[in-house]
Design an enzyme around this catalytic site. Structure first.
Site, short mmCIF file in Angstrom:
data_model
loop_
_atom_site.label_atom_id
_atom_site.label_comp_id
_atom_site.label_asym_id
_atom_site.label_seq_id
_atom_site.Cartn_x
_atom_site.Cartn_y
_atom_site.Cartn_z
N TYR A 177 0.73 -1.17 0.05
CA TYR A 177 -0.05 -0.07 -0.02
C TYR A 177 0.94 1.23 -0.07
O TYR A 177 2.04 1.08 -0.28
CB TYR A 177 -1.12 -0.24 1.18
CG TYR A 177 -1.89 -1.35 1.02
CD1 TYR A 177 -2.92 -1.23 -0.14
CD2 TYR A 177 -1.76 -2.49 1.88
CE1 TYR A 177 -3.67 -2.51 -0.23
CE2 TYR A 177 -2.62 -3.70 1.66
CZ TYR A 177 -3.47 -3.50 0.57
OH TYR A 177 -4.34 -4.44 0.40
N ARG A 313 -5.46 -14.62 10.82
CA ARG A 313 -6.72 -15.94 10.38
C ARG A 313 -7.33 -16.64 11.72
O ARG A 313 -8.38 -16.99 11.99
CB ARG A 313 -6.40 -16.65 9.36
CG ARG A 313 -6.52 -15.96 8.07
CD ARG A 313 -5.76 -16.98 6.77
NE ARG A 313 -4.37 -17.12 7.07
CZ ARG A 313 -3.61 -17.79 6.44
NH1 ARG A 313 -4.28 -18.79 5.72
NH2 ARG A 313 -2.39 -17.88 6.91
N TYR A 340 -15.04 -12.12 2.73
CA TYR A 340 -15.30 -10.95 2.41
C TYR A 340 -16.67 -10.95 1.82
O TYR A 340 -17.03 -9.94 1.10
CB TYR A 340 -14.41 -10.74 1.18
CG TYR A 340 -13.01 -10.88 1.50
CD1 TYR A 340 -12.46 -10.31 2.84
CD2 TYR A 340 -12.23 -11.81 1.05
CE1 TYR A 340 -11.09 -10.41 3.19
CE2 TYR A 340 -10.98 -12.14 1.15
CZ TYR A 340 -10.16 -11.23 2.31
OH TYR A 340 -8.86 -11.57 2.71
#
Length: 357
Positions: A177, A313, A340
């Site tokens: 990012y 996770r 998602y």
């Protein structure tokens, strides 16, 4: 020997254990970036963590990477986060907001505007849009005069995070990012003061972090880094030198912590442990890789000098993860199909371990 269940002082916070809930995108916010009551329940269910770090929160509309992610750039978004932080605190937890500017990892169909980046080089792969995956577009290269505005956007979001009741923020400097793009040697082809040399490539990360510290204080500010990672097609050169230089600059800011992902070889990470004088969080397994972090990996890194260990996770399907780790109980598997998809299925439907006679 230090264990996962020892307390730790983090800035002004007393953490009851060394288990950190890592930031994970769950895309359950509203279309205009508001946190929801379900998000308050989700985070409150996991409040036994020593520290929760939220999913990535965009500091501006142009900084949004994917649909369904929350923001911290409007008054309405601040108001929507307050029930979330209040619910975590009511359950005895501590929570930082991860501030994430997607940079080139975005799409006009998501934000209504062309993504920006250090240079006009597209990310590798498809990005998420409201209409499904689309090839990553070529971003608009930021002018030199524009770069400080985007660095300050992290600080502005951090101010709003404190207004919303967060205990602090983590700057997302990892995983391809915007901060990671500036650190990169192939996403950042600039020849001004933000590109080229190691000192220039770390400048954006340092300016964004320093602005955030000025806004809310070092004790409330952390940063996540992924040395040598290749997410979204970024490539870094001179990784030990690059990150040693970055940590040397960040050390001047008295941050709450640095959060390292295990994206480099262990000797490189150990060198960065030695270079960083403050609290270090380690995420021992590759994000979205084939293996989840468990007790073995956590104990290994605590033995190598990590102060805290983050779990990704494993926290999705195990809201009581601290207790499961403490007692050696089975770790429930994640339903990947619901990561998602939105809604409460696979979000609020995981429960605590059920003991049987």
């Amino acid at each position: 020997m230090t264990t996962l269940f020892d307390s730790h002082r983090l800035g002004d916070l007393a953490l009851p254990n060394r288990v950190v809930m890592a930031p994970m995108s769950r895309v359950r916010a509203t279309a205009d970036g508001l946190a929801t009551p379900s998000m308050a329940t989700y985070y409150a269910q996991r409040a036994t963590a020593g520290l929760i770090v939220t999913e990535g929160v965009q500091p501006s509309l142009i900084g949004q990477s994917s649909p369904g992610t929350p923001g911290l750039h409007t008054d309405e978004q601040v108001g929507a986060w307050r029930p979330v932080t209040a619910a975590v605190h009511a359950n005895g937890g501590r929570i930082f907001a991860q501030i994430m500017h997607g940079g080139r990892v975005s799409h006009p169909d998501t934000t209504g505007t062309q993504p920006v980046g250090p240079s006009a080089v597209a990310a590798v792969g498809d990005v998420f849009t409201p209409a499904g995956p689309r090839p990553a577009p070529v971003p608009r290269a930021l002018d030199t005069a524009e770069v400080p505005e985007h660095a300050r956007s992290y600080a502005e979001a951090a101010r709003r995070a404190v207004e919303a009741g967060f205990d602090g923020v983590e700057l997302h400097g990892a995983n391809g990012y915007l901060i990671s793009q500036f650190l990169s040697a192939n996403a950042n082809l600039r020849t001004d003061r933000y590109g080229g040399s190691v000192a220039a490539r770390i400048r954006f990360a340092v300016e964004a972090t320093a602005a955030t510290v000025d806004a809310i204080g070092g004790a409330r500010t952390g940063i996540r880094l992924s040395p040598g990672a290749t997410f979204w097609g970024v490539a870094e050169t001179d990784v030990p030198e690059l990150y040693a230089a970055l940590l040397a600059e960040l050390a001047r800011l008295d941050l709450a912590y640095v959060h390292l992902e295990a994206t480099a070889e262990e000797p490189v990470l150990l060198g960065l442990r030695r270079a960083w004088p403050g609290t270090l969080i380690v995420n021992p397994t590759l994000p979205m890789g084939p293996k989840q972090t468990g007790r073995t990996e956590a104990d290994h890194w605590l033995g190598l000098g990590a102060d805290l260990v983050s779990f990704g996770r494993a926290y999705i399907a195990n809201p009581d993860l601290v207790e499961r780790l403490r007692l050696g109980l089975p770790i429930a598997p994640v339903d990947e199909a619901t990561l998602y998809q939105g809604g409460d299925a696979g979000y609020l439907t995981y429960g605590a371990y059920r003991h049987t006679d």
